[in-house]
Design a protein around this motif. Structure first.
Motif, PDB file in Angstrom:
ATOM      1  N   GLY A   1      20.394  42.317   6.101  1.00 55.45           N
ATOM      2  CA  GLY A   1      20.192  42.310   4.657  1.00 55.45           C
ATOM      3  C   GLY A   1      21.481  42.349   3.857  1.00 55.45           C
ATOM      4  O   GLY A   1      21.679  41.520   2.958  1.00 55.45           O
TER       5      GLY A   1
ATOM      6  N   LEU B   1      23.254  38.999   4.101  1.00 53.39           N
ATOM      7  CA  LEU B   1      22.586  37.986   3.282  1.00 53.39           C
ATOM      8  C   LEU B   1      22.810  38.231   1.796  1.00 53.39           C
ATOM      9  O   LEU B   1      22.954  37.280   1.021  1.00 53.39           O
ATOM     10  CB  LEU B   1      21.092  37.941   3.599  1.00 53.39           C
ATOM     11  CG  LEU B   1      20.734  37.312   4.945  1.00 53.39           C
ATOM     12  CD1 LEU B   1      19.247  37.486   5.217  1.00 53.39           C
ATOM     13  CD2 LEU B   1      21.123  35.856   4.983  1.00 53.39           C
ATOM     14  N   ALA B   2      22.859  39.493   1.383  1.00 52.20           N
ATOM     15  CA  ALA B   2      23.128  39.811  -0.021  1.00 52.20           C
ATOM     16  C   ALA B   2      24.515  39.315  -0.416  1.00 52.20           C
ATOM     17  O   ALA B   2      24.693  38.733  -1.494  1.00 52.20           O
ATOM     18  CB  ALA B   2      22.999  41.312  -0.269  1.00 52.20           C
TER      19      ALA B   2
ATOM     20  N   ALA C   1      17.278  40.130  -6.211  1.00 49.52           N
ATOM     21  CA  ALA C   1      17.205  39.618  -4.831  1.00 49.52           C
ATOM     22  C   ALA C   1      18.304  40.235  -3.972  1.00 49.52           C
ATOM     23  O   ALA C   1      18.061  40.610  -2.822  1.00 49.52           O
ATOM     24  CB  ALA C   1      17.304  38.095  -4.833  1.00 49.52           C
ATOM     25  N   GLU C   2      19.512  40.357  -4.528  1.00 44.94           N
ATOM     26  CA  GLU C   2      20.615  40.998  -3.800  1.00 44.94           C
ATOM     27  C   GLU C   2      20.258  42.434  -3.449  1.00 44.94           C
ATOM     28  O   GLU C   2      20.489  42.886  -2.331  1.00 44.94           O
ATOM     29  CB  GLU C   2      21.891  40.989  -4.635  1.00 44.94           C
ATOM     30  CG  GLU C   2      22.579  39.664  -4.721  1.00 44.94           C
ATOM     31  CD  GLU C   2      23.811  39.725  -5.613  1.00 44.94           C
ATOM     32  OE1 GLU C   2      24.339  40.832  -5.870  1.00 44.94           O
ATOM     33  OE2 GLU C   2      24.248  38.660  -6.068  1.00 44.94           O
TER      34      GLU C   2
ATOM     35  N   LEU D   1      17.673  42.536  -0.680  1.00 45.00           N
ATOM     36  CA  LEU D   1      18.286  42.251   0.612  1.00 45.00           C
ATOM     37  C   LEU D   1      19.096  43.439   1.117  1.00 45.00           C
ATOM     38  O   LEU D   1      19.030  43.783   2.296  1.00 45.00           O
ATOM     39  CB  LEU D   1      19.180  41.006   0.512  1.00 45.00           C
ATOM     40  CG  LEU D   1      18.448  39.682   0.400  1.00 45.00           C
ATOM     41  CD1 LEU D   1      19.416  38.566   0.029  1.00 45.00           C
ATOM     42  CD2 LEU D   1      17.708  39.362   1.690  1.00 45.00           C
TER      43      LEU D   1
ATOM     44  N   PHE E   1      13.260  41.902   2.938  1.00 45.88           N
ATOM     45  CA  PHE E   1      13.429  40.463   3.098  1.00 45.88           C
ATOM     46  C   PHE E   1      12.309  39.682   2.412  1.00 45.88           C
ATOM     47  O   PHE E   1      12.562  38.659   1.797  1.00 45.88           O
ATOM     48  CB  PHE E   1      13.492  40.095   4.584  1.00 45.88           C
ATOM     49  CG  PHE E   1      14.694  40.679   5.273  1.00 45.88           C
ATOM     50  CD1 PHE E   1      15.917  40.035   5.236  1.00 45.88           C
ATOM     51  CD2 PHE E   1      14.603  41.881   5.956  1.00 45.88           C
ATOM     52  CE1 PHE E   1      17.035  40.568   5.860  1.00 45.88           C
ATOM     53  CE2 PHE E   1      15.715  42.422   6.587  1.00 45.88           C
ATOM     54  CZ  PHE E   1      16.928  41.769   6.532  1.00 45.88           C
TER      55      PHE E   1
ATOM     56  N   ALA F   1      12.855  39.803  -1.389  1.00 47.94           N
ATOM     57  CA  ALA F   1      13.961  38.930  -1.767  1.00 47.94           C
ATOM     58  C   ALA F   1      13.536  37.474  -1.685  1.00 47.94           C
ATOM     59  O   ALA F   1      13.847  36.673  -2.577  1.00 47.94           O
ATOM     60  CB  ALA F   1      15.166  39.177  -0.857  1.00 47.94           C
ATOM     61  N   ARG F   2      12.784  37.130  -0.656  1.00 50.18           N
ATOM     62  CA  ARG F   2      12.308  35.739  -0.483  1.00 50.18           C
ATOM     63  C   ARG F   2      11.428  35.334  -1.663  1.00 50.18           C
ATOM     64  O   ARG F   2      11.545  34.229  -2.193  1.00 50.18           O
ATOM     65  CB  ARG F   2      11.544  35.623   0.840  1.00 50.18           C
ATOM     66  CG  ARG F   2      10.872  34.271   1.074  1.00 50.18           C
ATOM     67  CD  ARG F   2      11.924  33.210   1.319  1.00 50.18           C
ATOM     68  NE  ARG F   2      11.394  31.924   1.684  1.00 50.18           N
ATOM     69  CZ  ARG F   2      11.043  30.969   0.820  1.00 50.18           C
ATOM     70  NH1 ARG F   2      11.116  31.182  -0.476  1.00 50.18           N
ATOM     71  NH2 ARG F   2      10.623  29.803   1.240  1.00 50.18           N
TER      72      ARG F   2
ATOM     73  N   VAL G   1      20.595  30.941   1.863  1.00 54.38           N
ATOM     74  CA  VAL G   1      20.003  32.265   2.084  1.00 54.38           C
ATOM     75  C   VAL G   1      18.501  32.137   2.294  1.00 54.38           C
ATOM     76  O   VAL G   1      17.923  32.789   3.171  1.00 54.38           O
ATOM     77  CB  VAL G   1      20.344  33.221   0.920  1.00 54.38           C
ATOM     78  CG1 VAL G   1      19.627  34.552   1.074  1.00 54.38           C
ATOM     79  CG2 VAL G   1      21.847  33.436   0.838  1.00 54.38           C
TER      80      VAL G   1
ATOM     81  N   LEU H   1      16.414  33.329   5.578  1.00 56.14           N
ATOM     82  CA  LEU H   1      15.229  34.189   5.488  1.00 56.14           C
ATOM     83  C   LEU H   1      14.022  33.535   6.151  1.00 56.14           C
ATOM     84  O   LEU H   1      13.259  34.193   6.863  1.00 56.14           O
ATOM     85  CB  LEU H   1      14.916  34.508   4.022  1.00 56.14           C
ATOM     86  CG  LEU H   1      15.875  35.461   3.326  1.00 56.14           C
ATOM     87  CD1 LEU H   1      15.596  35.500   1.827  1.00 56.14           C
ATOM     88  CD2 LEU H   1      15.791  36.846   3.921  1.00 56.14           C
TER      89      LEU H   1
END
Length: 163
Positions: A46, A49-50, A103-104, A107, A112, A115-116, A133, A137
């Protein structure tokens, strides 16, 4: 399958766990082939990805200021080059948009799915910037769904039910 799932959830490489699962499932291991491309590196965590999302959606850097001709001087040339290498941002600087910031945060907290959902609802321009990203995901979710289905099949087989 449990240790393979744990490795995926933790963002660790899972080549050993994948090979073990394939050996145990033998002829039923075909769905696991899709995971082979990510096994050596694992799926990003996470926080990773952030950071990727922040980098992908960060506002473009300001254009270079016009300089003087070749007689700018060595120090000025070095300073100009160094300014391209280092970007100083305040730690509380806002993301590209409030939705990107949400979303950040999702993550970073390991949410997840949340955020998706946020990223999927972004305006097209932001969604396009966030596409790498989103793809990561989706790949992670597909891997977990594959494992869940295989786990269900194994349990059904052990219980004597149909697959």
């Amino acid at each position: 399958l449990g240790t393979l799932r744990e490795a995926i959830l933790a963002g660790r490489p899972f080549a050993t766990e994948l090979k073990a699962a394939q050996a145990l499932l033998a002829g039923d291991a075909a769905p696991l082939a899709a995971l082979e491309t990510s096994a050596a590196t694992g799926f990003a965590s996470g926080p990773v990805l952030a950071a990727q999302l922040r980098a992908a959606t960060a506002p473009a850097a300001a254009a270079d200021a016009p300089g003087t001709a070749a007689d700018e001087g060595v120090v000025a040339t070095l300073l100009k080059g160094a300014q391209k290498l280092v970007t100083i941002r305040r730690s509380d600087e806002a993301a590209a948009s409030p939705d990107i910031a949400r979303a950040e945060a999702a993550l970073a907290q390991g949410d997840f799915e949340g955020a998706r959902a946020i990223l999927a609802a972004l305006p097209e321009a932001e969604r396009t910037a966030a596409q790498p990203v989103l793809a990561a995901l989706d790949a992670r979710q597909a891997a977990l769904a594959t494992l869940a289905e295989l786990h269900r099949r194994v349990l059904a087989t052990l219980a004597g039910g149909s697959q």
